[in-house]
Design an enzyme around this catalytic site. Structure first.
Site, PDB file in Angstrom:
ATOM      1  CG  HIS A 133      -1.888   0.998   1.417  1.00  0.00           C
ATOM      2  ND1 HIS A 133      -1.613   2.289   1.808  1.00  0.00           N
ATOM      3  CD2 HIS A 133      -3.233   0.948   1.258  1.00  0.00           C
ATOM      4  CE1 HIS A 133      -2.738   2.986   1.882  1.00  0.00           C
ATOM      5  NE2 HIS A 133      -3.731   2.191   1.544  1.00  0.00           N
ATOM      6  CG  ASP A 210       0.698  -2.225   6.218  1.00  0.00           C
ATOM      7  OD1 ASP A 210      -0.305  -2.369   6.952  1.00  0.00           O
ATOM      8  OD2 ASP A 210       0.687  -1.537   5.182  1.00  0.00           O
ATOM      9  CD  GLN A 213      -6.872  -4.487   3.996  1.00  0.00           C
ATOM     10  OE1 GLN A 213      -7.854  -5.193   4.190  1.00  0.00           O
ATOM     11  NE2 GLN A 213      -6.990  -3.194   3.708  1.00  0.00           N
ATOM     12  CE  LYS A 236      -7.403   0.101   6.247  1.00  0.00           C
ATOM     13  NZ  LYS A 236      -7.872   0.480   4.936  1.00  0.00           N
ATOM     14  CB  CYS A 374      -3.825   3.378  -1.469  1.00  0.00           C
ATOM     15  SG  CYS A 374      -4.992   4.689  -1.216  1.00  0.00           S
TER      16      CYS A 374
HETATM   17  N1  PLP Z   1      -1.637  -0.593   4.641  1.00  0.00           N
HETATM   18  C1  PLP Z   1      -2.564  -1.366   4.081  1.00  0.00           C
HETATM   19  C2  PLP Z   1      -2.206  -2.756   3.656  1.00  0.00           C
HETATM   20  C3  PLP Z   1      -3.861  -0.886   3.926  1.00  0.00           C
HETATM   21  O1  PLP Z   1      -4.800  -1.664   3.366  1.00  0.00           O
HETATM   22  C4  PLP Z   1      -4.158   0.419   4.357  1.00  0.00           C
HETATM   23  C5  PLP Z   1      -5.509   0.984   4.131  1.00  0.00           C
HETATM   24  O2  PLP Z   1      -6.200   0.613   3.220  1.00  0.00           O
HETATM   25  C6  PLP Z   1      -3.154   1.178   4.963  1.00  0.00           C
HETATM   26  C7  PLP Z   1      -1.906   0.633   5.084  1.00  0.00           C
HETATM   27  C8  PLP Z   1      -3.409   2.552   5.469  1.00  0.00           C
HETATM   28  O3  PLP Z   1      -4.306   2.531   6.520  1.00  0.00           O
HETATM   29  P1  PLP Z   1      -4.863   3.894   7.153  1.00  0.00           P
HETATM   30  O4  PLP Z   1      -5.381   4.700   5.994  1.00  0.00           O
HETATM   31  O5  PLP Z   1      -5.919   3.464   8.092  1.00  0.00           O
HETATM   32  O6  PLP Z   1      -3.703   4.555   7.815  1.00  0.00           O
END
Ligand code: PLP
Length: 417
Positions: A133, A210, A213, A236, A374
């Site tokens: 992401h 990270d 998900q 999430k 993203c």
């Molecule tokens: N990393 C992953 C794998 C994600 O799916 C997301 C959000 O879709 C993020 C990071 C970023 O999360 P946030 O926007 O809640 O900071």
């Protein structure tokens, strides 16, 4: 004064009971019952989470760590109890290893700026993967620009799985940090994180996962994994927006300088010198999202009451049903077919833009995401501008997938496919 009590635990029997816990699932969109398949973007909230946030403002609102009055003491207790709950949920050794942040994005930026930046020299390397992401790409690009370090990217294969051999080859004497997703948001691939961590640690390289998900689909045990950092967002995992978690090993947090300065992160301040607070408060400058932290605790209680293994097994059944049905549609190509995957159905339809598919599905009451999610480099890797993404949560059923299939049949009619 009324205590900030929580709601009764959910009925763990089956998905029909779980669905009843989510008030929004009773909504209608465009005159049809809502079929919510955009959980990868954000999950819906059970009544217990909505109640916890509401109850805090109704009965317990005060600032934390500052007051001597009852409300403030109670708010502090509830906020710190949420931290302890989160530590238990991910099996951290101590609550002090849990830093409250706004979400995954902020957690990764904190590590990039506070852990990596002071340690990086020109030519040092940060290793990420091709399935990340943007939140796990851009903070590293920023810190590379600031320090002269170099970003290295482990490729993925045509199924969307990590190329583990390439990973081993890219782990070098110059690697200072590995930062990888646990579960890829645009593909659903589950990374072999045990292996990733063991190989990195063999070269004394720390690993950030990270977990944005993964946190709502897989049991997470940071102690057994032995990861050095784990980041996730409350929204999430059935909690509120604006609250998230950075887990880090205590020794690392101790060694890291504060990232932001302000109230609460200090022990004493004079114009000559400031002494910082202990971990984790050293990293929590300013008034935190108190209600959000408490409601995130309620969300994790909710998930715990059902059981992550039960949720994962239920979602795997729906995913298998959906994958089979989608693959049978002529001209539909699933993007992300790794052997080890969860919760995400990303696809393209020959001759129809993903946004058109998303719009027609919406008219059918089916909420999906259409776009690059993203994860633009993932789109580039698979040679598509965008995909349609249906992503599952604990309340999704085969009936939801049937509604998706009906909507896709309408797409076929509109576009003469
Ligand atoms: N990393 C992953 C794998 C994600 O799916 C997301 C959000 O879709 C993020 C990071 C970023 O999360 P946030 O926007 O809640 O900071």
């Amino acid at each position: 004064m009324k205590p900030i009590e929580s709601m009764p635990a959910p009925d763990p029997r089956n998905v029909a009971h779980w669905r009843a816990d989510f008030p929004i699932l009773g909504e209608r969109v465009h005159g049809r019952p809502l079929v919510y398949l955009d959980n990868g973007a954000t999950t819906q909230k059970p009544a217990s989470v909505i109640y916890a946030e509401n109850a805090f403002y109704r009965h317990g609102n005060a600032n934390v760590h500052r007051g001597v009055h009852l409300l403030s003491l109670r708010a502090t207790d509830a906020y710190e109890a949420a931290r302890a709950k989160i530590a238990r949920f991910i099996h951290a050794r101590r609550p002090e290893e849990i830093v409250f942040v706004r979400g995954t994005t902020e957690a990764i930026n904190l590590v990039a700026q506070s852990y990596a930046r002071p340690r990086l020299a020109p030519g040092d390397e940060i290793l990420i993967s091709a399935m990340e992401h943007h939140s796990n790409i851009v903070p590293w690009q920023l810190v590379c620009e600031q320090t002269g370090a170099v970003l290295k990217v482990v490729p993925i294969d045509d199924t969307g799985a990590l190329d583990v051999v390439a990973y081993e080859g890219l782990l070098s004497e110059r690697t200072r940090l590995v930062a990888m997703t646990h579960l890829a948001n645009a593909l659903g691939s589950i990374n072999p994180v045990e292996h990733i961590i063991a190989s990195a640690h063999a070269k004394s390289v720390p690993v950030l996962l990270d977990g944005a998900q993964a946190i709502s689909h897989l049991p997470v045990d940071v102690l057994t994994l032995d990861c050095d950092f784990y980041a996730f967002s409350g929204h999430k995992v059935y909690g509120p927006t604006g609250i998230g978690v950075l887990y880090a090993k205590a020794a690392l947090l101790e060694a890291m300088p504060p990232w932001q300065g302000g109230g609460d992160m200090i022990r004493s301040v004079t114009f000559e010198k400031t002494e910082y607070n202990a971990i984790p408060w050293k990293f929590e400058a300013g008034t935190p999202n108190i209600a959000g932290a408490i409601a995130l605790g309620a969300a994790l209680d909710y998930v715990d009451a059902i059981g992550m293994e039960v949720i994962a097994a239920h979602e795997a059944g729906v995913l298998a049903y959906a994958s089979g049905a989608l693959q049978a549609i002529p001209g539909l190509r699933l993007i992300g077919t790794a052997a080890d995957k969860a919760s995400i159905l990303s696809f393209v339809l020959d001759g129809v833009h993903a946004h058109d598919v998303g719009t027609i599905l919406d008219r059918h009451g089916v909420a999906v995401r259409a776009g690059h999610h993203c994860a633009m480099p993932v789109m580039q890797r698979f040679g598509v501008p965008a995909t349609v993404r249906a992503s599952l949560g604990l309340y999704n059923t085969r009936e939801d997938i049937d509604a998706l299939l009906e909507g896709l049949a309408q797409v076929g009619e509109v576009f003469g496919r």
